[in-house]
Scaffold this active site. Structure first.
Site, PDB file in Angstrom:
ATOM      1  N   HIS A  73      -2.282  12.313   5.318  1.00  0.00           N
ATOM      2  CA  HIS A  73      -0.979  12.894   4.984  1.00  0.00           C
ATOM      3  C   HIS A  73      -1.026  14.421   4.932  1.00  0.00           C
ATOM      4  O   HIS A  73       0.008  15.084   5.055  1.00  0.00           O
ATOM      5  CB  HIS A  73      -0.495  12.384   3.620  1.00  0.00           C
ATOM      6  N   GLU A 124       2.985  13.570   2.301  1.00  0.00           N
ATOM      7  CA  GLU A 124       3.076  14.332   3.545  1.00  0.00           C
ATOM      8  C   GLU A 124       4.096  15.453   3.414  1.00  0.00           C
ATOM      9  O   GLU A 124       3.857  16.589   3.847  1.00  0.00           O
ATOM     10  CB  GLU A 124       3.459  13.423   4.718  1.00  0.00           C
ATOM     11  N   SER A 222       3.276   2.413   0.958  1.00  0.00           N
ATOM     12  CA  SER A 222       3.352   3.007   2.295  1.00  0.00           C
ATOM     13  C   SER A 222       4.802   3.211   2.708  1.00  0.00           C
ATOM     14  O   SER A 222       5.592   2.264   2.768  1.00  0.00           O
ATOM     15  CB  SER A 222       2.638   2.103   3.308  1.00  0.00           C
ATOM     16  N   SER A 265      -1.056   1.780   8.148  1.00  0.00           N
ATOM     17  CA  SER A 265      -2.268   1.792   7.319  1.00  0.00           C
ATOM     18  C   SER A 265      -2.901   0.417   7.183  1.00  0.00           C
ATOM     19  O   SER A 265      -3.748   0.212   6.320  1.00  0.00           O
ATOM     20  CB  SER A 265      -1.921   2.322   5.918  1.00  0.00           C
TER      21      SER A 265
END
Length: 664
Positions: A73, A124, A222, A265
């Site tokens: 990220h 991020e 996520s 992920s």
């Protein structure tokens, strides 16, 4: 039972890179930790912990100076600076796509506003903000963007840059871009959504639309996994699981067609485990149906508007009989099977066919149920239109009506409104020309509650035009010949459509003769043969030639005329030193004042006038310099010399020729 796994499911490039770097660090025996969970997947985090690599929340939580692995990220500039001050070694596993965003925002002037399409609570986005040198604003959806735009004066005339979190929803991004373009006059847009994310979301939408249920695999923290689940829920029942163990409590046996996708992920081993476990669970649950349950199913009741699967058992001229698995006798009138009045039932279905139908009317007294295929298709068509706003699918329909502000196009039984501004490539094009024509369009926005959709023909035409343009520029070379259509005229030339690209014929290239306006040679709509004279690839401009070399009047002069040739010319203009006369269209010659007459004259108009035709002799012809000298005087002198050179007859000869009687 059918299970289809999306091709794009699982690790993306950036995540795979980060995981490989972390496990490589572990194999090298380097004491290390990750700043936050390396990726949003508990299984990977636990495997790293077993290798001695554990997550920390802040740099100061690493007192023993372990190597710090920066996750995919990314982090802000201040975090790098803090780790450097602490003397901590760093393994930077930031995704290259995220690093690109960092470079973009860090290279801006402090006075430029950075607009970030993303969730400010996501790591991020926190990292992107950490590289901003000036003001920034973030929004995760249209509601938050609308709040920013409540005071448009703050950003309307300010230099602004728009970037997106790499996992931002593509449909939300496109809506955001359209809104901001209308407000920000100095907006620079960087398309930073990862291609893998875009592909994953589009593939998930398509798979969900074809499945009875979807299983989305990934960590609940996520962002991209959550977006996948959100997209899939628009189409069918969707289950979000982190691993195979969570499948045990789900009722999967009632579904027969599954789709499976996974976040960026999610490792491949978990996807495979989930797929295998699903097969086992569904088989076990379906085998558990007892005889009593199966018997009860045959007596189940059905309701109007219910969707059922039926098997065709009989075909009559005006209807078909079907078995829907209940005590009722099902039938589908021909009018509910198709809209075609000339169609025959036996041409549409055969005994044994399986059909998806909609319950129209149930008559428990008579034990019958009327069903419709046509109405279910209309519902499916509605869903297809509604979902096209997310998938970006190009739909085809027929324009059925021109209305105020635009037109209506019918597709899959649904009328789509297409505004006038989105109906044609040019605003000058007539909407009436589209009536009853088949058109292709994209869906821009939908309102499910009001069952309305807004589409754009222009968006499809632009894509097609862009494809043609790219193809043209990949192949075009100087000297190539094309057949084009004159698109427009200006005072300085004609613009010609070559099929995706416009080129210009300068007025000087339209004719070998002098013309005042291109309309003297071509008109809008004319089909013309042209060739490429010059190419400006940087600015994507094309110069065209139209004149043919064989029509060059100077070439004709060189081939058909020479010094000494006598010809008839037409006086076209007068000057103090002579008169210009047209020899052939496009070539004028000069009759110098000294060559107009054998006698001295004061001015050319004493002898000649404009429009007068005279006979001349060519005394000089220079095609390279495009000069011709003409002479009336030379022709007159030639005639005089010819007369003088002729033999003279004597008087005696004349008498003799009169005859012997005259002599007497």
């Amino acid at each position: 039972m059918k299970i289809t796994v999306a091709d794009s499911a699982g690790f993306c490039f950036g995540v795979q890179r980060a995981v490989d770097m972390a496990f490589q660090t572990a194999r090298e025996g380097t004491p290390a930790c990750t700043l936050g969970e390396l990726i949003h997947n508990p299984w990977i985090v636990e495997r790293l912990r077993e290798q001695g690599i554990f997550p920390i929340d802040r740099p100061q939580d690493n007192p023993d100076g372990r190597t710090v692995i920066i996750r995919s990220h990314g982090v802000g500039r201040q975090v790098y600076e803090q780790l450097e001050r602490m003397g901590c070694p760093v393994v930077d596993a930031t995704c290259p796509h995220v690093e690109r965003i960092h470079r973009i925002v860090s290279g801006l002037d402090p006075g430029q506003l950075v607009l970030i399409a993303g969730d400010i609570r996501h790591p991020e986005v926190e990292g992107i903000v950490g590289f901003c040198r000036g003001r920034w604003k973030a929004f995760k959806n249209q509601e938050e963007l609308d709040l920013i735009l409540q005071n448009p004066g703050e950003i309307a005339y300010q230099e602004a840059v728009l970037v997106a979190q790499t996992t931002f929803a593509l449909s939300e991004w496109e809506k955001s871009v359209e809104k901001l373009k209308k407000v920000c006059t100095k907006l620079k847009i960087f398309a930073t959504i990862c291609n893998a994310t875009e592909k994953r979301q589009l593939e998930a939408a398509k798979l969900a639309s074809q499945s009875d249920a979807m299983v989305v695999i990934g960590g609940r923290k996520s962002s991209n996994t959550a977006k996948l689940a959100q997209i899939c829920r628009r189409y069918c029942d969707t289950f979000l699981v982190e691993g195979a163990q969570e499948l045990r409590g789900l009722e999967l046996g009632r579904y027969s067609n599954f789709g499976v996708t996974a976040g960026a992920s999610t490792p491949a081993c978990i996807i495979k485990e989930v797929q295998e476990t699903m097969s086992e669970i569904v088989k076990d649950q379906q085998d558990e149906l007892s005889f009593e349950e199966l018997l009860n199913q045959s007596f189940k009741t059905i309701d109007n508007r219910e969707k059922v699967t039926a098997v065709v058992t009989g075909i009559a001229p005006n209807e078909i009989s079907v078995d829907i698995g209940t005590k009722h006798a099902g039938y589908v009138p021909l009018s509910e099977l198709t809209d075609d009045p000339n169609a025959k039932a036996e041409d549409l279905v055969k005994v044994g066919d399986t059909l998806d139908l909609l319950v129209v009317r149930v008559n428990d007294v008579e034990g019958t149920v009327m069903l419709s295929k046509k109405r279910l298709d209309a519902i499916a068509g509605f869903e297809k239109v509604m979902n096209a706003v997310d998938t970006g699918e190009i739909l085809e329909g027929t324009v059925v009506e021109i209305i105020k502000g635009g037109l209506l196009a019918l597709t899959n039984g649904v009328k789509v409104f297409i505004p006038a501004s989105q109906a044609t490539l040019s605003r000058s094009d007539s909407l009436e020309d589209l009536l009853k024509q088949k058109v292709q369009f994209k869906i821009l926005e939908v309102n499910r509650q009001r069952k309305r959709a807004v589409g754009s023909i222009r968006a499809v035409l632009r894509e097609q035009h862009k494809a043609l343009e790219d193809q043209f520029w990949a192949q075009v070379e100087v000297g190539q010949h094309y057949t084009g259509v004159v698109k427009s005229l200006t005072s300085y030339g004609a613009f010609v459509n070559l099929g995706g690209v416009d080129g210009m014929i300068h007025i000087s290239e339209l004719s070998w003769q002098r013309i005042k306006h291109p309309s003297e040679v071509v008109n809008v709509g004319d089909t013309v043969e042209v060739y490429i004279r010059d190419i400006d690839r940087e600015n994507r401009k094309i110069s065209l030639g139209y004149k043919k070399a064989e029509d060059n009047p100077w070439t004709i002069m060189q081939n058909q005329y020479q010094v000494g040739t006598v010809c008839t010319v037409k006086v076209v203009s007068m000057t103090p030193f002579g008169a210009f006369a047209q020899i052939i269209p496009g070539v004028d010659g000069l009759i110098h004042i000294s060559q107009i007459s054998t006698e001295r004259i004061n001015k050319p108009s004493d002898v000649l006038s404009v429009g007068q035709e005279v006979e001349v002799k060519i005394t000089e012809l220079d095609t390279e310099r495009k000069r011709v000298s003409l002479s009336i005087r030379a022709l007159l002198e030639d005639q005089k010399h010819a007369e003088e050179a002729a033999p003279q007859q004597s008087a005696s000869e004349v008498v003799y020729e009169a005859g012997p009687d005259s002599a007497e």
